[in-house]
Enzyme design. Structure first.
Site, short mmCIF file in Angstrom:
data_model
loop_
_atom_site.label_atom_id
_atom_site.label_comp_id
_atom_site.label_asym_id
_atom_site.label_seq_id
_atom_site.Cartn_x
_atom_site.Cartn_y
_atom_site.Cartn_z
N GLU A 130 43.59 33.43 43.39
CA GLU A 130 42.28 33.39 42.73
C GLU A 130 42.40 32.70 41.37
OE1 GLU A 130 40.34 33.79 45.08
OE2 GLU A 130 39.07 35.44 44.44
N THR A 183 32.68 29.39 40.63
CA THR A 183 33.00 30.66 39.96
C THR A 183 33.46 30.41 38.52
OG1 THR A 183 33.56 31.69 42.04
CG2 THR A 183 34.49 32.70 40.08
N1 HSE Z 1 34.07 39.31 40.01
C1 HSE Z 1 34.07 37.88 40.18
C2 HSE Z 1 32.97 37.28 39.33
C3 HSE Z 1 33.87 37.56 41.62
O1 HSE Z 1 31.88 37.84 39.32
O2 HSE Z 1 33.20 36.25 38.69
C4 HSE Z 1 33.85 36.09 41.92
O3 HSE Z 1 33.50 35.90 43.29
#
Ligand code: HSE
Length: 300
Positions: A130, A183
């Protein structure tokens, strides 16, 4: 010497639990086919379903990079594998696309090696994936993709993951409107400081949601699906966000919010027909505004 692994898409945050709550869907998900080869090293043979967007360079793709990391950690760099990645879900959708690929790859190599590591031990490697994909190693997509069900990241340091029981009749509607929200960008826009009064609302909701899940109290689950910290900022990136919420709630949703960092949205329902209806109505609403989307319905 050949394994075929499916890892599911995930909904992270579950509205109020930024970076700490997530769940696994039945579908969509990614498939990895991994085969031993005589040549040492990790080869990425082919990727399908990505429209050519993902790198085939094994050091740059999260799947192969994490497999390389794992082999290095185990002192097994003598091992050779060839990987095929078949993506069955959209990239940059907020459905944990990178997480599903990474988890499938790590699970596959661990199987090929005779399971030297537990799922718990695979998790930190998936988090590295990630980090590679979006600059931050959050676990709220990789943990549910790896363990299934609903997971809580109780803490990051030290890493502690708790599986939360899933009420018998909990269903998830998911809609991915076809706009791109990386993201990385969706994380950069969030404020890093919050007001105490907002924190009080937020942790009340998180505790309420987790209690609701433990007690199968669908009303409490719904009332707790409120996010005063992140959603107001990120909703700006999602077309028709508040109209989609209205549509979902009018169709009988328990609650509604952004899936992960978006642009996908999700709703909970306490039965399958309602969940299907919510998905169908949101997709129709978007269509009426000229926005294409993919809709899914899944048991949790
Ligand atoms: N918790 C992370 C965010 C998940 O909200 O950025 C990303 O899919």
């Amino acid at each position: 010497d050949r394994v075929h692994v499916f890892a599911p898409a995930t909904v992270a945050n579950l509205v109020c639990g930024f970076d700490i709550l997530g769940l696994a869907l039945d579908e969509p998900g990614d498939e990895v086919i991994m085969e031993r080869s005589d040549q040492p090293g990790v080869k990425l043979l082919k990727i399908t379903g990505d429209d050519g967007r993902l790198p085939l360079d094994p050091a740059k793709n999260t799947v192969s990079a994490c497999v390389q990391m794992l082999l290095k950690h185990l002192n097994r760099e003598d091992v050779g594998v060839e990987i095929e990645l078949h993506k069955h879900m959209p990239i940059g959708s907020g459905l944990g696309s990178s997480a599903a690929s990474t988890v499938a790859g790590l699970f596959a190599i661990n199987q090929l090696l005779g399971q030297p590591l537990t799922k718990q031990e695979l998790l930190p490697f998936a988090m590295k994936g990630e980090e590679l994909a979006c600059g931050h190693g959050h676990a709220d997509n990789v943990a549910p993709s790896l363990f299934g069900g609903i997971t809580l990241i109780k803490s990051y340091e030290p890493l502690e993951v708790v599986s939360i029981p899933v009420p018998k009749s909990l269903y998830c509607s998911v809609v991915f409107p076809h706009v791109d929200v990386p993201t990385r960008a969706a994380r950069q826009m969030i404020r890093s400081k919050i007001e105490l009064k907002d924190a009080v609302v937020q942790w009340g909701n998180i505790a309420g949601l987790v209690s609701g899940l433990f007690m199968s109290d669908y009303g409490l689950i719904g009332r707790s699906m409120q996010d005063v910290l992140i959603e107001p900022v990120r909703a700006i990136l999602i077309p028709e966000f508040y109209e989609m919420r209205q549509t979902a709630m009018a169709a009988g949703a328990l609650g509604f919010g952004i899936s992960g960092s978006g642009p996908s949205v999700f709703a909970f329902a306490d039965n399958h027909p309602t969940a299907s209806d919510i998905t169908r109505q949101i997709v129709q609403h978007l269509q009426s505004k000229g926005i294409d989307s993919n809709g899914y319905v899944s048991a949790v």
